[in-house]
Design a protein around this motif. Structure first.
Motif, PDB file in Angstrom:
ATOM      1  N   ASN A  90      37.739  49.349  37.155  1.00  0.00           N
ATOM      2  CA  ASN A  90      39.026  49.210  36.450  1.00  0.00           C
ATOM      3  C   ASN A  90      39.536  47.773  36.499  1.00  0.00           C
ATOM      4  O   ASN A  90      40.102  47.273  35.524  1.00  0.00           O
ATOM      5  CB  ASN A  90      40.070  50.160  37.046  1.00  0.00           C
ATOM      6  N   THR A  91      39.340  47.140  37.644  1.00  0.00           N
ATOM      7  CA  THR A  91      39.754  45.731  37.762  1.00  0.00           C
ATOM      8  C   THR A  91      38.937  44.869  36.807  1.00  0.00           C
ATOM      9  O   THR A  91      39.485  43.969  36.151  1.00  0.00           O
ATOM     10  CB  THR A  91      39.568  45.241  39.212  1.00  0.00           C
ATOM     11  N   ILE A  92      37.653  45.161  36.701  1.00  0.00           N
ATOM     12  CA  ILE A  92      36.794  44.392  35.778  1.00  0.00           C
ATOM     13  C   ILE A  92      37.266  44.585  34.337  1.00  0.00           C
ATOM     14  O   ILE A  92      37.379  43.629  33.567  1.00  0.00           O
ATOM     15  CB  ILE A  92      35.313  44.814  35.930  1.00  0.00           C
ATOM     16  N   LYS A  93      37.568  45.840  33.968  1.00  0.00           N
ATOM     17  CA  LYS A  93      38.013  46.107  32.586  1.00  0.00           C
ATOM     18  C   LYS A  93      39.282  45.319  32.269  1.00  0.00           C
ATOM     19  O   LYS A  93      39.382  44.663  31.236  1.00  0.00           O
ATOM     20  CB  LYS A  93      38.307  47.605  32.405  1.00  0.00           C
ATOM     21  N   SER A  94      40.272  45.376  33.157  1.00  0.00           N
ATOM     22  CA  SER A  94      41.539  44.699  32.864  1.00  0.00           C
ATOM     23  C   SER A  94      41.387  43.181  32.931  1.00  0.00           C
ATOM     24  O   SER A  94      41.967  42.443  32.131  1.00  0.00           O
ATOM     25  CB  SER A  94      42.651  45.191  33.806  1.00  0.00           C
ATOM     26  N   THR A  95      40.564  42.700  33.887  1.00  0.00           N
ATOM     27  CA  THR A  95      40.377  41.247  33.999  1.00  0.00           C
ATOM     28  C   THR A  95      39.603  40.705  32.800  1.00  0.00           C
ATOM     29  O   THR A  95      39.919  39.617  32.296  1.00  0.00           O
ATOM     30  CB  THR A  95      39.639  40.892  35.308  1.00  0.00           C
ATOM     31  N   THR A  96      38.618  41.454  32.328  1.00  0.00           N
ATOM     32  CA  THR A  96      37.859  41.018  31.150  1.00  0.00           C
ATOM     33  C   THR A  96      38.792  40.910  29.952  1.00  0.00           C
ATOM     34  O   THR A  96      38.743  39.928  29.191  1.00  0.00           O
ATOM     35  CB  THR A  96      36.725  42.025  30.839  1.00  0.00           C
ATOM     36  N   ARG A  97      39.652  41.903  29.783  1.00  0.00           N
ATOM     37  CA  ARG A  97      40.592  41.895  28.653  1.00  0.00           C
ATOM     38  C   ARG A  97      41.508  40.663  28.736  1.00  0.00           C
ATOM     39  O   ARG A  97      41.696  39.940  27.767  1.00  0.00           O
ATOM     40  CB  ARG A  97      41.406  43.189  28.665  1.00  0.00           C
ATOM     41  N   ARG A  98      42.048  40.440  29.923  1.00  0.00           N
ATOM     42  CA  ARG A  98      42.967  39.301  30.101  1.00  0.00           C
ATOM     43  C   ARG A  98      42.240  37.968  29.894  1.00  0.00           C
ATOM     44  O   ARG A  98      42.792  37.038  29.308  1.00  0.00           O
ATOM     45  CB  ARG A  98      43.581  39.339  31.503  1.00  0.00           C
ATOM     46  N   ALA A  99      41.013  37.882  30.407  1.00  0.00           N
ATOM     47  CA  ALA A  99      40.261  36.623  30.292  1.00  0.00           C
ATOM     48  C   ALA A  99      39.955  36.310  28.833  1.00  0.00           C
ATOM     49  O   ALA A  99      40.082  35.167  28.390  1.00  0.00           O
ATOM     50  CB  ALA A  99      38.968  36.720  31.100  1.00  0.00           C
ATOM     51  N   ARG A 100      39.558  37.337  28.069  1.00  0.00           N
ATOM     52  CA  ARG A 100      39.275  37.109  26.638  1.00  0.00           C
ATOM     53  C   ARG A 100      40.540  36.683  25.908  1.00  0.00           C
ATOM     54  O   ARG A 100      40.514  35.771  25.073  1.00  0.00           O
ATOM     55  CB  ARG A 100      38.714  38.389  26.017  1.00  0.00           C
ATOM     56  N   ALA A 105      30.924  44.430  37.782  1.00  0.00           N
ATOM     57  CA  ALA A 105      31.620  44.931  38.976  1.00  0.00           C
ATOM     58  C   ALA A 105      30.775  44.686  40.224  1.00  0.00           C
ATOM     59  O   ALA A 105      31.288  44.274  41.270  1.00  0.00           O
ATOM     60  CB  ALA A 105      31.932  46.416  38.808  1.00  0.00           C
ATOM     61  N   LYS A 106      29.480  44.903  40.087  1.00  0.00           N
ATOM     62  CA  LYS A 106      28.580  44.692  41.221  1.00  0.00           C
ATOM     63  C   LYS A 106      28.502  43.202  41.574  1.00  0.00           C
ATOM     64  O   LYS A 106      28.577  42.828  42.748  1.00  0.00           O
ATOM     65  CB  LYS A 106      27.189  45.229  40.868  1.00  0.00           C
ATOM     66  N   ALA A 107      28.368  42.373  40.544  1.00  0.00           N
ATOM     67  CA  ALA A 107      28.248  40.937  40.784  1.00  0.00           C
ATOM     68  C   ALA A 107      29.536  40.335  41.341  1.00  0.00           C
ATOM     69  O   ALA A 107      29.501  39.424  42.157  1.00  0.00           O
ATOM     70  CB  ALA A 107      27.854  40.228  39.490  1.00  0.00           C
ATOM     71  N   MET A 108      30.664  40.856  40.901  1.00  0.00           N
ATOM     72  CA  MET A 108      31.952  40.292  41.315  1.00  0.00           C
ATOM     73  C   MET A 108      32.508  40.981  42.556  1.00  0.00           C
ATOM     74  O   MET A 108      33.523  40.547  43.105  1.00  0.00           O
ATOM     75  CB  MET A 108      32.981  40.415  40.178  1.00  0.00           C
ATOM     76  N   ASP A 109      31.868  42.082  42.945  1.00  0.00           N
ATOM     77  CA  ASP A 109      32.344  42.855  44.093  1.00  0.00           C
ATOM     78  C   ASP A 109      33.776  43.358  43.862  1.00  0.00           C
ATOM     79  O   ASP A 109      34.635  43.288  44.744  1.00  0.00           O
ATOM     80  CB  ASP A 109      32.272  41.986  45.364  1.00  0.00           C
ATOM     81  N   LEU A 110      33.989  43.855  42.656  1.00  0.00           N
ATOM     82  CA  LEU A 110      35.306  44.404  42.291  1.00  0.00           C
ATOM     83  C   LEU A 110      35.091  45.784  41.672  1.00  0.00           C
ATOM     84  O   LEU A 110      34.000  46.107  41.206  1.00  0.00           O
ATOM     85  CB  LEU A 110      35.993  43.494  41.262  1.00  0.00           C
ATOM     86  N   ASN A 111      36.165  46.598  41.668  1.00  0.00           N
ATOM     87  CA  ASN A 111      35.982  47.919  41.069  1.00  0.00           C
ATOM     88  C   ASN A 111      36.032  47.844  39.539  1.00  0.00           C
ATOM     89  O   ASN A 111      36.499  46.861  38.953  1.00  0.00           O
ATOM     90  CB  ASN A 111      36.977  48.943  41.643  1.00  0.00           C
TER      91      ASN A 111
END
Lengths: 83, 193
Positions: B158-168, B150-156
């Motif tokens: 929850n967005t990281i959790k959902s984006t990680t799931r979708r990306a995998r 989240a820090k590296a991507m400058d995103l919150n």
């Protein structure tokens, strides 16, 4: 006299019959890749397996031998411009 | 910031990460020469902007943020290769939609854990969106926590959790098409879609 192919008592007791083998996959002897997804959560079920699989296939690369020296040379240029 | 303090923080907290930053950028852009150039630029930027870094926090995540921004904002805009890859991605997605089994293939394959999938993984990762690929690299190759990503991507978070799931999910779906074509379907499973 018994035939060389005749089964002795207890022999091949665990062998699956062909019709059973067709329905049930045999236990694989090689390590299995299970990247199945949980249908409810859409999460990878075996995250560790998935990550090991990725790491085995995308091994760390060695940076060019002069990369650190190049970075330090660039930083020296920055310092020289500021001085 | 005084020069000696800048150098001290840089040497103590930043410099050691140059190999991993190079690896990240190599996986993002796909070739060593560009990755080396981008790594140099990342560290020059880190040195110049070191006032914005809080010493003793997370240098690796901060460097990845700079590297990711350099890749997306500068490299992608300058590189025509980006346009080519985007076209390939669109074509691949269209193929995916026509592929009736996409998303339904169970990838359980005996022995595949030991097999070399590297080319296919690189290809499948290249077809992910840049942000998704960056997250996969951080989460699954370098064991970043969701908070670090989240820090590296400058995103919150929850967005990281959902984006990680979708990306995998996207990566595995793309690999499953390859696995199906190469190994045949071992089993099928309805994902509940």
């Amino acid at each position: 006299m018994s035939s060389p192919n005749s089964r002795k008592p207890g022999q091949n007791r665990n062998r699956q019959l062909p019709e059973v083998a067709d329905r049930e996959a045999a236990v694989p002897t090689e390590e299995c890749l299970d990247l199945s997804i949980d249908p409810q959560s859409e999460e990878v079920k075996n995250l560790d397996t998935y990550q090991v699989f990725l790491k085995r296939n995308l091994k760390p690369l060695t940076a060019p031998v002069d990369l650190l020296a190049s970075i330090q040379a660039r930083l020296a240029e920055v310092d020289a411009q500021k001085a | 910031m005084a020069l000696d303090n800048r150098e001290r923080i840089f040497k103590l907290e930043m410099q050691e990460h140059y190999q991993i930053v190079y690896n990240f950028l190599y996986r993002m852009c796909g070739n060593g020469a560009d990755a080396a150039d981008l790594t140099q630029e990342t560290f020059v930027r880190a040195y110049v902007k070191i006032d914005q870094y809080e010493s003793g926090t997370n240098a690796r995540a901060w460097l990845f943020r700079l590297a990711k921004n350099l890749f997306i904002n500068d490299y992608r805009k300058k590189s025509r290769r980006g346009e080519k890859e985007l076209d390939e991605r669109v074509a691949y997605n269209q193929r995916d939609e026509r592929h009736s089994m996409a998303g339904f293939v169970d990838l359980r394959i005996a022995g595949a854990m030991e097999a070399d999938f590297s080319d296919e993984i690189v290809r499948a990762m290249a077809l992910l969106k840049d942000d998704n690929r960056a997250i996969i690299i951080m989460a699954d190759l370098y064991d970043f926590s969701e908070k670090e990503i989240a820090k590296a991507m400058d995103l919150n978070l929850n967005t990281i959790k959902s984006t990680t799931r979708r990306a995998r999910l996207a990566l595995i779906k793309r690999l499953s098409v390859y696995a199906e074509d190469t190994y045949g379907i071992v089993n099928t499973r309805n994902l509940g879609v």
